[in-house]
Write a protein that holds these residues in place. Structure first.
Motif, PDB file in Angstrom:
ATOM      1  N   ALA A 137      77.398  56.766  24.363  1.00 55.29           N
ATOM      2  CA  ALA A 137      76.419  56.581  23.274  1.00 55.29           C
ATOM      3  C   ALA A 137      76.163  57.886  22.527  1.00 55.29           C
ATOM      4  O   ALA A 137      76.207  58.972  23.112  1.00 55.29           O
ATOM      5  CB  ALA A 137      75.106  56.053  23.851  1.00 55.29           C
ATOM      6  N   ASP A 138      75.913  57.768  21.227  1.00 61.28           N
ATOM      7  CA  ASP A 138      75.694  58.962  20.390  1.00 61.28           C
ATOM      8  C   ASP A 138      74.385  59.647  20.742  1.00 61.28           C
ATOM      9  O   ASP A 138      74.284  60.865  20.727  1.00 61.28           O
ATOM     10  CB  ASP A 138      75.663  58.540  18.917  1.00 61.28           C
ATOM     11  CG  ASP A 138      76.941  57.831  18.533  1.00 61.28           C
ATOM     12  OD1 ASP A 138      77.885  58.524  18.150  1.00 61.28           O
ATOM     13  OD2 ASP A 138      77.015  56.593  18.672  1.00 61.28           O
ATOM     14  N   VAL A 139      73.361  58.845  21.032  1.00 61.15           N
ATOM     15  CA  VAL A 139      72.051  59.393  21.385  1.00 61.15           C
ATOM     16  C   VAL A 139      71.566  58.656  22.627  1.00 61.15           C
ATOM     17  O   VAL A 139      71.630  57.421  22.683  1.00 61.15           O
ATOM     18  CB  VAL A 139      71.039  59.220  20.224  1.00 61.15           C
ATOM     19  CG1 VAL A 139      69.670  59.754  20.608  1.00 61.15           C
ATOM     20  CG2 VAL A 139      71.537  59.916  18.970  1.00 61.15           C
ATOM     21  N   LYS A 140      71.105  59.414  23.628  1.00 63.52           N
ATOM     22  CA  LYS A 140      70.634  58.805  24.869  1.00 63.52           C
ATOM     23  C   LYS A 140      69.197  59.243  25.127  1.00 63.52           C
ATOM     24  O   LYS A 140      68.916  60.445  25.146  1.00 63.52           O
ATOM     25  CB  LYS A 140      71.495  59.268  26.044  1.00 63.52           C
ATOM     26  CG  LYS A 140      72.952  58.853  25.933  1.00 63.52           C
ATOM     27  CD  LYS A 140      73.715  59.333  27.149  1.00 63.52           C
ATOM     28  CE  LYS A 140      75.149  58.850  27.119  1.00 63.52           C
ATOM     29  NZ  LYS A 140      75.878  59.230  28.338  1.00 63.52           N
ATOM     30  N   ASP A 210      59.474  58.285  15.870  1.00 58.08           N
ATOM     31  CA  ASP A 210      59.823  59.425  15.003  1.00 58.08           C
ATOM     32  C   ASP A 210      60.612  60.479  15.765  1.00 58.08           C
ATOM     33  O   ASP A 210      61.540  61.080  15.227  1.00 58.08           O
ATOM     34  CB  ASP A 210      58.548  60.053  14.412  1.00 58.08           C
ATOM     35  CG  ASP A 210      57.977  59.194  13.292  1.00 58.08           C
ATOM     36  OD1 ASP A 210      58.680  58.250  12.858  1.00 58.08           O
ATOM     37  OD2 ASP A 210      56.829  59.447  12.868  1.00 58.08           O
ATOM     38  N   ALA A 211      60.220  60.710  17.032  1.00 60.64           N
ATOM     39  CA  ALA A 211      60.940  61.703  17.839  1.00 60.64           C
ATOM     40  C   ALA A 211      62.389  61.262  18.044  1.00 60.64           C
ATOM     41  O   ALA A 211      63.324  62.079  17.964  1.00 60.64           O
ATOM     42  CB  ALA A 211      60.240  61.891  19.190  1.00 60.64           C
ATOM     43  N   VAL A 216      68.311  61.330  16.347  1.00 57.26           N
ATOM     44  CA  VAL A 216      69.466  60.625  15.761  1.00 57.26           C
ATOM     45  C   VAL A 216      69.962  61.401  14.547  1.00 57.26           C
ATOM     46  O   VAL A 216      71.158  61.631  14.380  1.00 57.26           O
ATOM     47  CB  VAL A 216      69.089  59.177  15.350  1.00 57.26           C
ATOM     48  CG1 VAL A 216      70.234  58.511  14.600  1.00 57.26           C
ATOM     49  CG2 VAL A 216      68.693  58.355  16.576  1.00 57.26           C
ATOM     50  N   ARG A 217      69.026  61.847  13.720  1.00 57.89           N
ATOM     51  CA  ARG A 217      69.423  62.554  12.488  1.00 57.89           C
ATOM     52  C   ARG A 217      70.115  63.861  12.824  1.00 57.89           C
ATOM     53  O   ARG A 217      71.083  64.252  12.180  1.00 57.89           O
ATOM     54  CB  ARG A 217      68.216  62.767  11.586  1.00 57.89           C
ATOM     55  CG  ARG A 217      67.739  61.410  11.083  1.00 57.89           C
ATOM     56  CD  ARG A 217      66.756  61.438   9.946  1.00 57.89           C
ATOM     57  NE  ARG A 217      66.453  60.060   9.580  1.00 57.89           N
ATOM     58  CZ  ARG A 217      65.280  59.466   9.739  1.00 57.89           C
ATOM     59  NH1 ARG A 217      64.259  60.136  10.219  1.00 57.89           N
ATOM     60  NH2 ARG A 217      65.111  58.213   9.377  1.00 57.89           N
ATOM     61  N   LYS A 218      69.616  64.528  13.864  1.00 57.74           N
ATOM     62  CA  LYS A 218      70.217  65.799  14.275  1.00 57.74           C
ATOM     63  C   LYS A 218      71.661  65.567  14.754  1.00 57.74           C
ATOM     64  O   LYS A 218      72.568  66.305  14.412  1.00 57.74           O
ATOM     65  CB  LYS A 218      69.384  66.398  15.428  1.00 57.74           C
ATOM     66  CG  LYS A 218      69.446  67.901  15.486  1.00 57.74           C
ATOM     67  CD  LYS A 218      68.348  68.460  16.348  1.00 57.74           C
ATOM     68  CE  LYS A 218      68.863  68.726  17.755  1.00 57.74           C
ATOM     69  NZ  LYS A 218      67.832  69.127  18.697  1.00 57.74           N
ATOM     70  N   THR A 219      71.857  64.480  15.506  1.00 65.05           N
ATOM     71  CA  THR A 219      73.180  64.179  16.053  1.00 65.05           C
ATOM     72  C   THR A 219      74.150  63.786  14.954  1.00 65.05           C
ATOM     73  O   THR A 219      75.337  64.100  15.033  1.00 65.05           O
ATOM     74  CB  THR A 219      73.103  62.986  17.040  1.00 65.05           C
ATOM     75  OG1 THR A 219      71.965  63.184  17.850  1.00 65.05           O
ATOM     76  CG2 THR A 219      74.336  62.860  17.874  1.00 65.05           C
TER      77      THR A 219
END
Ligand code: DC
Length: 221
Positions: A137-140, A210-211, A216-219
């Motif tokens: 997964a891209d974000v966990k 939001d956190a 997600v945006r950073k990744t």
């Protein structure tokens, strides 16, 4: 969004607010939400309704082969019939973990969940999203919260639905579910080593969402 689908995996114990947060994050990103707990609940409801107890057996194996389970958007269909609030009853709360601890049951749902992430970008929530179902997964995210806080949220929800329950009962059920979900052999609830932990006590749904969106945006930069 083009190319490989984006997968945001959110795990945590019962009542940590995962589904509300996950749905909100999916909406903000304009992608789908996959509620894997609903799959386990729908299957528990189906098996319980057929008097098949939560133990590996011939009859369980046959039922798992025969039953058809489909995901349609956020909805789950069992043998072509859409399941609704009945999978969120205190009865299902009390028995779902026992079914979910069975390797046969988990195997039955594994490819179904993975297919969802191959087809489209998703925010998926459950217990083993980051560890087993979507290890790439891209974000966990791992969302814990104290058991009292989780019981308070669940109690309020049941009260608002006029379900007659006592707070102590809800707290004990949450603790029992934690023990079963974390103690099972197959795919136990645990934080993936590369997951970001966001304790949710005292945070609003918006703050948690939001956190996650910031991560997600950073990744995806
Ligand atoms: O998230 P929930 O409370 O709706 O989940 C219901 C049950 O299903 C929970 O007790 C544990 C199980 N579950 C699981 O074992 N693995 C998942 N990925 C999702 C849920």
């Amino acid at each position: 969004m083009s190319g490989k689908p984006l997968i945001v995996a959110i795990d945590g114990p019962a009542g940590a607010g995962k589904s509300t947060v996950a749905r909100r994050v999916a909406e903000a990103l304009g992608i789908s939400y996959l509620d894997t707990g609903a799959l386990y609940r729908a299957l528990a409801f189906y098996l319980d309704g057929r008097d098949i107890p939560p133990a590996e057996s011939e009859s369980l194996s046959r039922a798992l082969e025969e039953v058809s389970i489909d995901i349609d958007g956020e909805g789950v269909h069992i043998d072509g019939k859409s399941v609704g609030r009945e999978i969120r009853s205190p009865r299902i709360d009390g028995i779902v973990s026992a079914y979910a601890s069975l390797p046969m049951v988990r195997d039955r749902l594994l490819s179904l969940q993975r297919e969802q992430g191959e087809r489209r970008s998703i925010v998926a929530d459950g217990r083993d999203m980051a560890t087993v179902v979507f290890p790439g997964a891209d974000v966990k995210i791992f969302l814990p919260a104290t058991d009292e806080e989780r019981a308070r949220r669940r109690f309020k929800e049941l009260e608002s639905r006029n379900e007659p329950v006592r707070f102590e009962e809800v707290l004990e059920q949450i603790r029992q579910r934690d023990r079963t979900d974390s103690g099972r052999q197959t795919a136990p609830l645990r934080k993936a080593c590369d997951a970001v932990e966001l304790p949710t006590d005292g945070l609003s749904i918006e703050e948690v969402a939001d956190a996650i969106l910031a991560l997600v945006r950073k990744t995806s930069k």
